[in-house]
Design a protein around this motif. Structure first.
Motif, PDB file in Angstrom:
ATOM      1  N   GLY A  15       0.782  -1.233   0.000  1.00 23.86           N
ATOM      2  CA  GLY A  15       0.000   0.000   0.000  1.00 23.86           C
ATOM      3  C   GLY A  15       0.816   1.287   0.000  1.00 23.86           C
ATOM      4  O   GLY A  15       0.244   2.370   0.009  1.00 23.86           O
ATOM      5  N   VAL A  16       2.143   1.184  -0.038  1.00 23.50           N
ATOM      6  CA  VAL A  16       2.948   2.416   0.000  1.00 23.50           C
ATOM      7  C   VAL A  16       2.994   3.127  -1.353  1.00 23.50           C
ATOM      8  O   VAL A  16       3.457   4.266  -1.433  1.00 23.50           O
ATOM      9  CB  VAL A  16       4.405   2.165   0.488  1.00 23.50           C
ATOM     10  CG1 VAL A  16       4.418   1.730   1.938  1.00 23.50           C
ATOM     11  CG2 VAL A  16       5.114   1.169  -0.403  1.00 23.50           C
ATOM     12  N   GLY A 192       2.181  12.282   0.371  1.00 21.37           N
ATOM     13  CA  GLY A 192       1.972  13.406  -0.543  1.00 21.37           C
ATOM     14  C   GLY A 192       1.484  12.942  -1.899  1.00 21.37           C
ATOM     15  O   GLY A 192       1.302  11.739  -2.123  1.00 21.37           O
ATOM     16  N   PRO A 193       1.282  13.893  -2.826  1.00 22.98           N
ATOM     17  CA  PRO A 193       0.771  13.550  -4.156  1.00 22.98           C
ATOM     18  C   PRO A 193       1.724  12.628  -4.906  1.00 22.98           C
ATOM     19  O   PRO A 193       2.946  12.704  -4.723  1.00 22.98           O
ATOM     20  CB  PRO A 193       0.665  14.906  -4.869  1.00 22.98           C
ATOM     21  CG  PRO A 193       0.814  15.948  -3.817  1.00 22.98           C
ATOM     22  CD  PRO A 193       1.523  15.329  -2.664  1.00 22.98           C
ATOM     23  N   ALA A 194       1.174  11.771  -5.760  1.00 21.85           N
ATOM     24  CA  ALA A 194       1.992  10.793  -6.483  1.00 21.85           C
ATOM     25  C   ALA A 194       3.122  11.473  -7.266  1.00 21.85           C
ATOM     26  O   ALA A 194       4.253  10.966  -7.293  1.00 21.85           O
ATOM     27  CB  ALA A 194       1.101   9.975  -7.419  1.00 21.85           C
TER      28      ALA A 194
HETATM   29  N1  ADP Z   1       0.679   9.358  -3.491  1.00 20.05           N
HETATM   30  C1  ADP Z   1      -0.514   8.760  -3.285  1.00 20.05           C
HETATM   31  N2  ADP Z   1      -1.474   9.377  -2.599  1.00 20.05           N
HETATM   32  C2  ADP Z   1      -2.662   8.786  -2.368  1.00 20.05           C
HETATM   33  N3  ADP Z   1      -3.004   7.540  -2.782  1.00 20.05           N
HETATM   34  C3  ADP Z   1      -2.073   6.856  -3.470  1.00 20.05           C
HETATM   35  C4  ADP Z   1      -0.786   7.414  -3.755  1.00 20.05           C
HETATM   36  N4  ADP Z   1      -0.059   6.498  -4.449  1.00 20.05           N
HETATM   37  C5  ADP Z   1      -0.857   5.418  -4.583  1.00 20.05           C
HETATM   38  N5  ADP Z   1      -2.075   5.615  -4.023  1.00 20.05           N
HETATM   39  C6  ADP Z   1      -3.200   4.679  -3.945  1.00 20.05           C
HETATM   40  O1  ADP Z   1      -2.940   3.809  -2.840  1.00 20.05           O
HETATM   41  C7  ADP Z   1      -3.266   2.456  -3.190  1.00 20.05           C
HETATM   42  C8  ADP Z   1      -2.016   1.585  -3.050  1.00 20.05           C
HETATM   43  O2  ADP Z   1      -1.075   1.979  -4.058  1.00 20.05           O
HETATM   44  P1  ADP Z   1      -0.255   0.872  -4.882  1.00 20.05           P
HETATM   45  O3  ADP Z   1       0.533   1.615  -5.901  1.00 20.05           O
HETATM   46  O4  ADP Z   1      -1.170  -0.208  -5.341  1.00 20.05           O
HETATM   47  O5  ADP Z   1       0.712   0.345  -3.700  1.00 20.05           O
HETATM   48  P2  ADP Z   1       1.607  -0.964  -3.571  1.00 20.05           P
HETATM   49  O6  ADP Z   1       1.932  -1.431  -4.956  1.00 20.05           O
HETATM   50  O7  ADP Z   1       2.827  -0.487  -2.827  1.00 20.05           O
HETATM   51  O8  ADP Z   1       0.833  -1.941  -2.768  1.00 20.05           O
HETATM   52  C9  ADP Z   1      -3.849   2.501  -4.595  1.00 20.05           C
HETATM   53  O9  ADP Z   1      -5.260   2.567  -4.512  1.00 20.05           O
HETATM   54  C10 ADP Z   1      -3.282   3.787  -5.177  1.00 20.05           C
HETATM   55  O10 ADP Z   1      -4.127   4.351  -6.149  1.00 20.05           O
END
Ligand code: ADP
Ligand code: TYD
Length: 210
Positions: A15-16, A192-194
């Protein structure tokens, strides 16, 4: 002469934002004229995706950490041999969502195998291939879990059923690994924002791209 590409792994707990950033980082590197291959573990080849199916489904105790380590090593061997090494040899950069350090953190520090055991499996399976740079996305476990729950809802996989204590040990393990190999690792704040996170990741590769 074709220059050998760079091998970059993205690590961190669930979830990171690894999958999100893998794509954004690939776009940023392509915009600089680099050839980029994106892939993930466990998976990346048909055989390794089949092993992923075994690992990700079923009860939490379906496999012991020791058996998991062998399955991850087998999936990784196929992936390294068929996708990662050929892409690097052809001059592409390879961005991989998780790699050996996930096994060291999940099956090692959190699961109880020693680092030597895991690295021995990696030598046999993948001839010890290590990334040129490992980017660890860091954020508090609770915030990452909230992102994950919003993403997966009822579709959570085997690993998502792990306790908070397990996830804390995983997060600590990545930080400890980074401290031991500061040349290879960079810790990158995942909040923060992506787009802001992507900019931090690009900066953490600056010495490799110049
Ligand atoms: N910077 C961000 N801010 C808010 N939400 C985000 C951000 N980056 C990713 N997300 C959301 O958080 C969730 C987990 O991201 P994900 O890329 O699937 O993480 P991981 O691959 O590390 O498990 C997804 O629903 C994604 O859209
Ligand atoms: C690559 C790898 C993954 N894992 C675990 C971590 C994840 O819980 C799960 C699958 O990873 P992933 O699909 O990246 O999950 P997420 O997007 O939620 O981060 O497999 C290990 O335990 N060892 C490993 O070597």
């Amino acid at each position: 002469m074709v220059m050998t590409g760079r091998f970059i792994s993205l690590e961190g707990g669930e979830g990171v934002g690894k999958s999100t950033q893998l794509l954004l980082l690939a776009e940023a590197l392509k915009a600089r004229g680099l050839s980029v291959v994106t892939t993930r573990e466990p998976g990346g080849t048909p055989g390794a995706e089949a092993i992923r199916g075994l690992l990700m489904t079923g009860a939490v105790d379906r496999w012991s950490p020791r058996t998991e380590a062998l399955l991850f090593a087998a999936a990784r061997a196929d992936h390294v041999e068929r996708v990662i090494r050929p892409a690097l040899a052809a001059g592409s950069w390879v961005l991989c969502d998780r790699f050996i350090d996930s096994t060291r953190a999940y099956q090692g520090v959190a699961g109880g195998l020693t680092d030597d055991e895991i690295l021995a499996l990696h030598r046999v399976g993948s001839q010890g291939l290590m990334p040129d740079r490992t980017l660890v996305l860091t954020m508090p476990v609770a915030a990452a879990t909230a992102r994950m729950v919003a993403r997966d809802g009822a579709d959570a996989d085997r690993f998502a059923a792990r306790s908070d204590g397990f996830l804390d040990r995983v997060a600590d393990a990545f930080v400890a690994l980074a401290a031991r190999e500061p040349e290879r690792f960079r810790l990158v704040a995942a909040d923060g924002p992506a787009e802001a996170v992507t900019a931090r990741l690009v900066a953490a590769l600056a010495d490799l791209t110049s």
